[in-house]
Design a protein around this motif. Sequence first.
Motif, short mmCIF file in Angstrom:
data_model
loop_
_atom_site.label_atom_id
_atom_site.label_comp_id
_atom_site.label_asym_id
_atom_site.label_seq_id
_atom_site.Cartn_x
_atom_site.Cartn_y
_atom_site.Cartn_z
N MET A 190 22.62 -0.90 -10.23
CA MET A 190 21.24 -1.36 -10.28
C MET A 190 20.58 -0.91 -11.58
SD MET A 190 20.04 -0.59 -6.34
CE MET A 190 18.49 -1.46 -6.51
N ASN A 191 19.85 -1.81 -12.20
CA ASN A 191 19.16 -1.45 -13.43
C ASN A 191 17.77 -0.91 -13.12
OD1 ASN A 191 17.48 -3.73 -12.92
ND2 ASN A 191 18.91 -5.05 -14.03
N LEU A 192 17.06 -0.50 -14.18
CA LEU A 192 15.75 0.12 -14.00
C LEU A 192 14.74 -0.86 -13.40
CD1 LEU A 192 13.94 2.58 -14.46
CD2 LEU A 192 13.52 1.76 -16.77
N PHE A 193 14.79 -2.11 -13.82
CA PHE A 193 13.85 -3.10 -13.29
C PHE A 193 14.04 -3.30 -11.79
CE2 PHE A 193 12.84 -7.49 -12.13
CZ PHE A 193 11.51 -7.55 -12.52
N THR A 194 15.29 -3.41 -11.35
CA THR A 194 15.58 -3.61 -9.92
C THR A 194 15.14 -2.40 -9.10
OG1 THR A 194 17.50 -4.96 -10.54
CG2 THR A 194 17.37 -4.20 -8.26
N LEU A 195 15.41 -1.21 -9.62
CA LEU A 195 15.01 -0.01 -8.91
C LEU A 195 13.48 0.10 -8.81
CD1 LEU A 195 17.46 2.72 -10.30
CD2 LEU A 195 17.28 1.92 -7.94
N THR A 196 12.81 -0.24 -9.88
CA THR A 196 11.35 -0.18 -9.87
C THR A 196 10.77 -1.16 -8.85
OG1 THR A 196 11.36 0.42 -12.22
CG2 THR A 196 9.27 -0.33 -11.28
N ALA A 197 11.34 -2.37 -8.82
CA ALA A 197 10.88 -3.36 -7.85
C ALA A 197 11.10 -2.87 -6.42
CB ALA A 197 11.62 -4.68 -8.08
N ALA A 198 12.22 -2.20 -6.18
CA ALA A 198 12.50 -1.67 -4.85
C ALA A 198 11.52 -0.56 -4.48
CB ALA A 198 13.93 -1.13 -4.79
N GLU A 199 11.16 0.26 -5.47
CA GLU A 199 10.20 1.34 -5.22
C GLU A 199 8.80 0.79 -4.94
OE1 GLU A 199 10.84 4.58 -4.87
OE2 GLU A 199 12.96 4.07 -5.07
N VAL A 200 8.45 -0.30 -5.62
CA VAL A 200 7.15 -0.92 -5.38
C VAL A 200 7.06 -1.43 -3.94
CG1 VAL A 200 5.68 -2.88 -5.98
CG2 VAL A 200 6.74 -1.52 -7.79
N LYS A 201 8.14 -1.99 -3.42
CA LYS A 201 8.15 -2.48 -2.04
C LYS A 201 7.92 -1.34 -1.04
CE LYS A 201 11.19 -6.44 -2.90
NZ LYS A 201 12.49 -7.07 -2.59
N LYS A 202 8.40 -0.14 -1.38
CA LYS A 202 8.25 0.99 -0.47
C LYS A 202 6.78 1.37 -0.28
CE LYS A 202 12.70 3.19 -1.50
NZ LYS A 202 13.35 4.42 -2.05
N ILE A 203 6.01 1.32 -1.37
CA ILE A 203 4.62 1.79 -1.28
C ILE A 203 3.74 0.83 -0.50
CG2 ILE A 203 4.87 3.04 -3.45
CD1 ILE A 203 3.17 0.88 -4.76
N ARG A 204 4.21 -0.40 -0.27
CA ARG A 204 3.40 -1.34 0.50
C ARG A 204 3.25 -0.91 1.94
NH1 ARG A 204 5.78 -7.24 -0.71
NH2 ARG A 204 7.63 -6.18 0.15
N ARG A 205 4.16 -0.08 2.42
CA ARG A 205 4.09 0.40 3.80
C ARG A 205 3.41 1.76 3.90
NH1 ARG A 205 9.71 -0.17 3.16
NH2 ARG A 205 10.44 -2.32 3.35
N SER A 206 2.91 2.26 2.80
CA SER A 206 2.27 3.57 2.79
C SER A 206 0.76 3.43 2.64
CB SER A 206 2.84 4.42 1.63
OG SER A 206 2.44 3.87 0.39
N PHE A 207 0.08 4.59 2.60
CA PHE A 207 -1.37 4.62 2.45
C PHE A 207 -1.79 4.88 1.00
CE2 PHE A 207 -0.58 5.82 6.88
CZ PHE A 207 -1.42 4.92 7.54
N ILE A 208 -0.85 4.72 0.06
CA ILE A 208 -1.15 5.05 -1.32
C ILE A 208 -2.19 4.11 -1.92
CG2 ILE A 208 -0.19 5.22 -3.65
CD1 ILE A 208 2.39 6.20 -2.47
N LEU A 209 -2.01 2.82 -1.72
CA LEU A 209 -2.94 1.85 -2.32
C LEU A 209 -4.38 2.03 -1.81
CD1 LEU A 209 -0.77 -1.40 -2.52
CD2 LEU A 209 -1.59 0.01 -4.41
N PRO A 210 -4.61 2.17 -0.49
CA PRO A 210 -5.99 2.41 -0.05
C PRO A 210 -6.59 3.68 -0.63
CG PRO A 210 -4.63 1.73 1.81
CD PRO A 210 -3.70 1.97 0.66
N LEU A 211 -5.76 4.70 -0.84
CA LEU A 211 -6.26 5.96 -1.38
C LEU A 211 -6.72 5.82 -2.83
CD1 LEU A 211 -3.74 8.57 0.08
CD2 LEU A 211 -6.14 8.27 0.67
N LEU A 212 -6.27 4.77 -3.51
CA LEU A 212 -6.71 4.55 -4.88
C LEU A 212 -8.13 4.00 -4.94
CD1 LEU A 212 -3.53 2.92 -6.47
CD2 LEU A 212 -4.27 5.29 -6.66
N PHE A 213 -8.53 3.28 -3.91
CA PHE A 213 -9.82 2.58 -3.94
C PHE A 213 -10.94 3.38 -3.27
CE2 PHE A 213 -6.60 -0.72 -4.30
CZ PHE A 213 -7.07 -1.43 -5.40
N VAL A 214 -10.61 4.19 -2.28
CA VAL A 214 -11.65 4.97 -1.59
C VAL A 214 -12.42 5.89 -2.54
CG1 VAL A 214 -12.06 6.75 0.16
CG2 VAL A 214 -10.50 4.85 0.65
N PRO A 215 -11.75 6.63 -3.45
CA PRO A 215 -12.52 7.49 -4.38
C PRO A 215 -13.44 6.70 -5.29
CG PRO A 215 -10.21 8.12 -4.35
CD PRO A 215 -10.30 6.83 -3.62
#
Length: 255
Positions: free
Chosen positions: A1-26
């Motif tokens: 797997m190259n860096l682009f593929t790994l990054t895309a896979a990591e981005v998919k992981k955060i969609r199931r987490s609370f990271i994105l909402p935590l960016l907007f609340v502050p």
Amino acid sequence: MNLFTLTAAEVKKIRRSFILPLLFVPLVILWIPNIINADMSLTPVMAGITPGNNFFIQSFMGFAWFIFPASIIVCTVLLQQLEQKNKGLLKMLALPISPRLLCLAKFLVLVLLALVQAAAMTGLYFLCARIASSYVNADLTAQTGMVLKVSGTLFLSSLPMMSLYWLMSVCLTTPVFSIGLGLATMVSSVLLLNTKIWFLYPPCYPFYVVTSNYMKLSTNPDSTIDLVPWIPAAAAISILCLLIACLAFGHGERK
């Protein structure tokens, strides 16, 4: 797997987490009092500052000094904790994947999250400036070009800070220690910004960008940001932090 593929896979992981909402609340917490107290921007604390520029710079000072670094610190810890559930990191390292590439992919996700928050902050500024202008019956909107320039420079200047916080999260596996140390670096950034060696301390960089523009708008319109020795030092610190992080990533799990 190259860096682009790994990054895309990591981005998919955060969609199931609370990271994105935590960016907007502050950001919401930041802008509500700014709108309520918008009338204070009508009397700038320094000569030469227009109410619109004052509203813009004062808002971004709070963002650059506290909200943005704190969000990055929390994101680094949460990105690391995503792999601790169900021994996810062990499973990833068992695959024919380079740990160094995986570390870089996670760092790129951190950069992407920071970009999203910086863009959201800029977008909310234009919206809140209009609301505040109606609230105080005065124009509190700064020039679009200047706003975009400061916002973009702020984000780029934060890259060394991100690499430092990412290194801390990789080396300090205990979240409490990582967050505590990160917050401690934020508090001392204002103090070190007034020293001659501020360019060796990445947490100073975003706040330096905003305060430099504030001084430029007030006392010295022709002043410019000193790129030397800042840029060489920032590049060296970023490379060194990422190099050490890549070497240390998953070291405990590989034993």
